[in-house]
Every structure is written in structure tokens, then in C-alpha cells.
Write a protein that holds these residues in place. Structure first.
Motif, PDB file in Angstrom:
ATOM      1  N   HIS A  55       0.857  -1.184   0.000  1.00 17.07           N
ATOM      2  CA  HIS A  55       0.000   0.000   0.000  1.00 17.07           C
ATOM      3  C   HIS A  55       0.889   1.229   0.000  1.00 17.07           C
ATOM      4  CE1 HIS A  55      -3.436  -2.477   1.201  1.00 17.07           C
ATOM      5  NE2 HIS A  55      -2.612  -3.052   2.047  1.00 17.07           N
ATOM      6  N   SER A  56       0.483   2.235  -0.740  1.00 18.36           N
ATOM      7  CA  SER A  56       1.208   3.505  -0.749  1.00 18.36           C
ATOM      8  C   SER A  56       0.238   4.619  -0.385  1.00 18.36           C
ATOM      9  CB  SER A  56       1.816   3.762  -2.129  1.00 18.36           C
ATOM     10  OG  SER A  56       2.452   5.017  -2.148  1.00 18.36           O
ATOM     11  N   PHE A  57       0.549   5.316   0.703  1.00 17.87           N
ATOM     12  CA  PHE A  57      -0.234   6.454   1.163  1.00 17.87           C
ATOM     13  C   PHE A  57       0.730   7.604   1.428  1.00 17.87           C
ATOM     14  CE2 PHE A  57      -2.638   2.716   2.574  1.00 17.87           C
ATOM     15  CZ  PHE A  57      -3.827   2.948   1.894  1.00 17.87           C
ATOM     16  N   PRO A  58       1.130   8.340   0.376  1.00 16.90           N
ATOM     17  CA  PRO A  58       2.134   9.382   0.557  1.00 16.90           C
ATOM     18  C   PRO A  58       1.670  10.485   1.511  1.00 16.90           C
ATOM     19  CG  PRO A  58       1.478   9.194  -1.761  1.00 16.90           C
ATOM     20  CD  PRO A  58       0.670   8.227  -0.987  1.00 16.90           C
ATOM     21  N   LEU A  59       2.524  10.776   2.484  1.00 11.29           N
ATOM     22  CA  LEU A  59       2.296  11.869   3.421  1.00 11.29           C
ATOM     23  C   LEU A  59       3.410  12.886   3.237  1.00 11.29           C
ATOM     24  CD1 LEU A  59       1.472   9.853   6.674  1.00 11.29           C
ATOM     25  CD2 LEU A  59      -0.120  10.732   4.957  1.00 11.29           C
ATOM     26  N   LYS A  60       3.049  14.151   3.312  1.00 19.08           N
ATOM     27  CA  LYS A  60       4.038  15.219   3.177  1.00 19.08           C
ATOM     28  C   LYS A  60       4.465  15.691   4.549  1.00 19.08           C
ATOM     29  CE  LYS A  60       2.006  16.562  -1.097  1.00 19.08           C
ATOM     30  NZ  LYS A  60       1.887  17.442  -2.144  1.00 19.08           N
ATOM     31  N   GLU A  61       5.669  16.192   4.631  1.00 17.38           N
ATOM     32  CA  GLU A  61       6.163  16.733   5.896  1.00 17.38           C
ATOM     33  C   GLU A  61       6.277  18.252   5.792  1.00 17.38           C
ATOM     34  OE1 GLU A  61       8.817  13.831   8.353  1.00 17.38           O
ATOM     35  OE2 GLU A  61       9.781  14.193   6.436  1.00 17.38           O
ATOM     36  N   CYS A  62       6.139  18.909   6.941  1.00 17.24           N
ATOM     37  CA  CYS A  62       6.341  20.356   7.060  1.00 17.24           C
ATOM     38  C   CYS A  62       5.404  21.166   6.174  1.00 17.24           C
ATOM     39  CB  CYS A  62       7.793  20.721   6.769  1.00 17.24           C
ATOM     40  SG  CYS A  62       8.959  19.867   7.839  1.00 17.24           S
ATOM     41  N   VAL A  63       4.162  20.709   6.067  1.00 21.84           N
ATOM     42  CA  VAL A  63       3.137  21.442   5.332  1.00 21.84           C
ATOM     43  C   VAL A  63       1.853  21.443   6.172  1.00 21.84           C
ATOM     44  CG1 VAL A  63       4.059  20.910   3.045  1.00 21.84           C
ATOM     45  CG2 VAL A  63       2.418  19.373   4.063  1.00 21.84           C
ATOM     46  N   PRO A  64       0.956  22.420   5.942  1.00 23.42           N
ATOM     47  CA  PRO A  64      -0.274  22.460   6.745  1.00 23.42           C
ATOM     48  C   PRO A  64      -1.135  21.206   6.606  1.00 23.42           C
ATOM     49  CG  PRO A  64       0.054  24.551   5.613  1.00 23.42           C
ATOM     50  CD  PRO A  64       1.095  23.593   5.091  1.00 23.42           C
ATOM     51  N   ASP A  65      -1.229  20.632   5.407  1.00 20.36           N
ATOM     52  CA  ASP A  65      -2.015  19.409   5.223  1.00 20.36           C
ATOM     53  C   ASP A  65      -1.071  18.262   4.912  1.00 20.36           C
ATOM     54  OD1 ASP A  65      -3.819  17.392   4.755  1.00 20.36           O
ATOM     55  OD2 ASP A  65      -4.730  18.319   3.003  1.00 20.36           O
ATOM     56  N   ILE A  66      -0.740  17.511   5.933  1.00 26.56           N
ATOM     57  CA  ILE A  66       0.182  16.380   5.801  1.00 26.56           C
ATOM     58  C   ILE A  66      -0.394  15.288   4.897  1.00 26.56           C
ATOM     59  CG2 ILE A  66      -0.699  15.265   7.882  1.00 26.56           C
ATOM     60  CD1 ILE A  66       2.138  14.328   8.483  1.00 26.56           C
ATOM     61  N   GLY A  67      -1.708  15.276   4.749  1.00 31.82           N
ATOM     62  CA  GLY A  67      -2.386  14.242   3.975  1.00 31.82           C
ATOM     63  C   GLY A  67      -3.322  13.454   4.865  1.00 31.82           C
ATOM     64  N   TRP A  68      -4.240  14.172   5.519  1.00 30.91           N
ATOM     65  CA  TRP A  68      -5.108  13.550   6.528  1.00 30.91           C
ATOM     66  C   TRP A  68      -5.931  12.400   5.975  1.00 30.91           C
ATOM     67  CZ3 TRP A  68      -3.498  14.212  11.104  1.00 30.91           C
ATOM     68  CH2 TRP A  68      -2.857  15.404  11.460  1.00 30.91           C
ATOM     69  N   SER A  69      -6.385  12.513   4.734  1.00 27.77           N
ATOM     70  CA  SER A  69      -7.178  11.407   4.171  1.00 27.77           C
ATOM     71  C   SER A  69      -6.315  10.154   4.025  1.00 27.77           C
ATOM     72  CB  SER A  69      -7.805  11.806   2.832  1.00 27.77           C
ATOM     73  OG  SER A  69      -6.800  12.069   1.874  1.00 27.77           O
ATOM     74  N   ASN A  70      -5.044  10.326   3.681  1.00 28.45           N
ATOM     75  CA  ASN A  70      -4.144   9.169   3.593  1.00 28.45           C
ATOM     76  C   ASN A  70      -3.830   8.593   4.969  1.00 28.45           C
ATOM     77  OD1 ASN A  70      -3.999   8.971   0.845  1.00 28.45           O
ATOM     78  ND2 ASN A  70      -2.067  10.053   0.648  1.00 28.45           N
ATOM     79  N   ILE A  71      -3.748   9.442   5.981  1.00 25.57           N
ATOM     80  CA  ILE A  71      -3.539   8.938   7.341  1.00 25.57           C
ATOM     81  C   ILE A  71      -4.708   8.049   7.747  1.00 25.57           C
ATOM     82  CG2 ILE A  71      -3.441   9.587   9.789  1.00 25.57           C
ATOM     83  CD1 ILE A  71      -1.779  12.037   8.913  1.00 25.57           C
TER      84      ILE A  71
END
Length: 113
Positions: A55-71
Motif C-alpha cells: 500500500h502507498s499512502f504518501p504523506l508530506k512533511e512540514c506542510v499544513p495538510d500532511i495528507g489527513w485522508s491518507n492517514i
């Protein structure tokens, strides 16, 4: 590499080609969750050839939206894997921020303390 007591989950840095062929690291693993923005086609092909669910759920760092739907998607899979006792590796690039974040979110969502 960090192992969790509440489940058969390992958090680690992005695996190398030698990591995936190492039985001490990947010997029992049946599920890999990648929360980095990096992917490696060799590793994906290896997982497929060895019946490891990827599974790949890319999350970004140091941004306001880290990727909550992927979390949320990631936590759901981790919870399913814990309940079904599926050995799992969760990784990002360094294994220090994003991967522990989602595993610890799953821990609290399970409410097994």
C-alpha cells in the motif's frame, strides 16, 4: 527499526534491495505500507512476487495538510492487519516521523490499552 508491543508491526526507514531479501527483516512480513512520497518499482515487483500486500499512502512533511485522508486510510489498514495478526512493515524515508505517526494513531484508534 522499531517494533511495537501491541502488534506485529515494524516501523523502519525506506527498505533497500538487500533489506527485502533479508529473512530477519522481511521473512514473515505479509503487508508493507509506504507513507513516503518515494516509490521503487523493484521493491513493488518484489512484494508482488512474494505475495506481500503493498500500500502507498504518501504523506508530506512540514506542510499544513500532511495528507489527513491518507492517514485515515493507512490507519484503517493497520487496524485490519492488527486484528488479523498480519505481520506488517510501515516505512517512510527515515522511519522517524510519518511511519511512527500512523502506527501510533492506529494504536490509539484500537483502544487496547
Amino acid at each position: 527499526m522499531k517494533k511495537y508491543d501491541f502488534a506485529n508491526i515494524i516501523v523502519r526507514p525506506f527498505p533497500t534491495k538487500s533489506d527485502v531479501s533479508n529473512p530477519y527483516i522481511f521473512g514473515e512480513i505479509k503487508s508493507v505500507i509506504n507513507v513516503s512520497e518515494k516509490e521503487d518499482t523493484y521493491l513493488i515487483d518484489y512484494y508482488k512476487a512474494h505475495s506481500i500486500t503493498y500500500h502507498s499512502f504518501p504523506l508530506k512533511e512540514c506542510v499544513p495538510d500532511i495528507g489527513w485522508s491518507n492517514i485515515l486510510k493507512c490507519v484503517k489498514i493497520i487496524i485490519d492487519n492488527v486484528r488479523n495478526d498480519i505481520p506488517t512493515i510501515v516505512h517512510c524515508v527515515g522511519g522517524n516521523n510519518r511511519s511512527p505517526l500512523v502506527v501510533e494513531c492506529a494504536f490509539y484508534a484500537l483502544d487496547i490499552n
